[in-house]
Design a protein around this motif. Sequence first.
Motif, PDB file in Angstrom:
ATOM      1  N   LEU A 141      24.959  52.620  49.591  1.00  0.00           N
ATOM      2  CA  LEU A 141      25.873  52.508  50.822  1.00  0.00           C
ATOM      3  C   LEU A 141      25.397  52.304  51.931  1.00  0.00           C
ATOM      4  O   LEU A 141      25.616  51.371  52.762  1.00  0.00           O
ATOM      5  CB  LEU A 141      26.743  53.830  50.814  1.00  0.00           C
ATOM      6  N   ASN A 144      24.123  48.730  52.596  1.00  0.00           N
ATOM      7  CA  ASN A 144      25.202  47.921  52.649  1.00  0.00           C
ATOM      8  C   ASN A 144      26.062  48.122  54.317  1.00  0.00           C
ATOM      9  O   ASN A 144      26.903  47.645  54.188  1.00  0.00           O
ATOM     10  CB  ASN A 144      26.141  47.890  51.353  1.00  0.00           C
ATOM     11  N   GLY A 152      33.046  55.748  52.837  1.00  0.00           N
ATOM     12  CA  GLY A 152      32.616  54.535  52.068  1.00  0.00           C
ATOM     13  C   GLY A 152      32.756  55.170  50.543  1.00  0.00           C
ATOM     14  O   GLY A 152      33.125  54.187  49.568  1.00  0.00           O
ATOM     15  N   ARG A 155      36.491  54.629  49.591  1.00  0.00           N
ATOM     16  CA  ARG A 155      36.917  53.248  49.602  1.00  0.00           C
ATOM     17  C   ARG A 155      36.356  52.655  48.238  1.00  0.00           C
ATOM     18  O   ARG A 155      37.054  52.089  47.533  1.00  0.00           O
ATOM     19  CB  ARG A 155      36.146  52.417  50.858  1.00  0.00           C
ATOM     20  N   ASN A 156      35.326  53.065  47.886  1.00  0.00           N
ATOM     21  CA  ASN A 156      34.847  52.542  46.393  1.00  0.00           C
ATOM     22  C   ASN A 156      35.499  53.023  45.415  1.00  0.00           C
ATOM     23  O   ASN A 156      35.648  52.587  44.305  1.00  0.00           O
ATOM     24  CB  ASN A 156      33.341  52.671  46.448  1.00  0.00           C
ATOM     25  N   ASP A 159      38.682  51.318  43.968  1.00  0.00           N
ATOM     26  CA  ASP A 159      38.743  49.913  43.400  1.00  0.00           C
ATOM     27  C   ASP A 159      37.534  50.021  42.434  1.00  0.00           C
ATOM     28  O   ASP A 159      36.420  50.065  43.002  1.00  0.00           O
ATOM     29  CB  ASP A 159      38.684  48.914  44.430  1.00  0.00           C
ATOM     30  N   THR A 160      37.882  50.020  41.102  1.00  0.00           N
ATOM     31  CA  THR A 160      36.698  50.011  40.368  1.00  0.00           C
ATOM     32  C   THR A 160      35.524  48.987  40.448  1.00  0.00           C
ATOM     33  O   THR A 160      34.433  48.702  39.996  1.00  0.00           O
ATOM     34  CB  THR A 160      37.173  49.973  38.472  1.00  0.00           C
ATOM     35  N   ARG A 162      34.522  47.557  43.411  1.00  0.00           N
ATOM     36  CA  ARG A 162      33.674  47.578  44.578  1.00  0.00           C
ATOM     37  C   ARG A 162      32.354  48.424  44.095  1.00  0.00           C
ATOM     38  O   ARG A 162      31.357  47.940  44.564  1.00  0.00           O
ATOM     39  CB  ARG A 162      34.322  48.303  45.533  1.00  0.00           C
ATOM     40  N   PRO A 163      32.470  49.561  43.500  1.00  0.00           N
ATOM     41  CA  PRO A 163      31.023  49.750  43.172  1.00  0.00           C
ATOM     42  C   PRO A 163      29.940  48.723  42.644  1.00  0.00           C
ATOM     43  O   PRO A 163      28.990  48.628  42.689  1.00  0.00           O
ATOM     44  CB  PRO A 163      31.141  51.151  42.431  1.00  0.00           C
ATOM     45  N   LEU A 166      28.891  46.324  44.829  1.00  0.00           N
ATOM     46  CA  LEU A 166      27.671  47.130  45.946  1.00  0.00           C
ATOM     47  C   LEU A 166      26.450  47.112  45.241  1.00  0.00           C
ATOM     48  O   LEU A 166      25.470  46.716  45.938  1.00  0.00           O
ATOM     49  CB  LEU A 166      28.155  48.357  46.185  1.00  0.00           C
TER      50      LEU A 166
END
Length: 170
Positions: A141, A144, A152, A155-156, A159-160, A162-163, A166
């Motif tokens: 995190l 980024n 953070g 947020r992650n 939505d599966t 996003r991680p 990342l």
Amino acid sequence: MDTIAGLAGTVVTSDALHTQREHAVYLLGRRAHYIAIVKGNQKKLRRQLKSLPWKDIPLQGGTRDTGHGRAEIRRIKVATVNNLRFPGAQQAVQIKRHRTDRKTGKTTITTVYAVTSLMSEQATPAQLGQLIRDHWKIGALRLNGVKNIAAGLRRNARDTHRPLALLGLS
């Protein structure tokens, strides 16, 4: 569940939320390994882990750390298993954390259990301890540009994809 390419040979760590039989089967089907923390959402498995003869198993490693206003000692024990109620489980892990608040001097002791599909020839207790410890690192995190780690993480979590993005896996 979407297919995630390139998992073969990797070790996926998960917190208790993702300690699900379906997740283990998914990873094993892609020739990946898992280390999964076991808490109250897997009551029967946790009960089974707690009932292992941990007192008879010698201490196999430990670490000392300081940070965030506390000192921490982590002690690890690992047992080879073949009858756990979890797909592909090869080893059970017990980690005892002794945390001392450096301001108050108060010490708390927490016992954490985990299961892994890695066999003893594939990962030593020290390596398992490090993999579990690394799970909690927030470096990805920060790398980024995330300034507020809690935001953070939230947020992650929504939505599966996003991680995975990342970590460069999508």
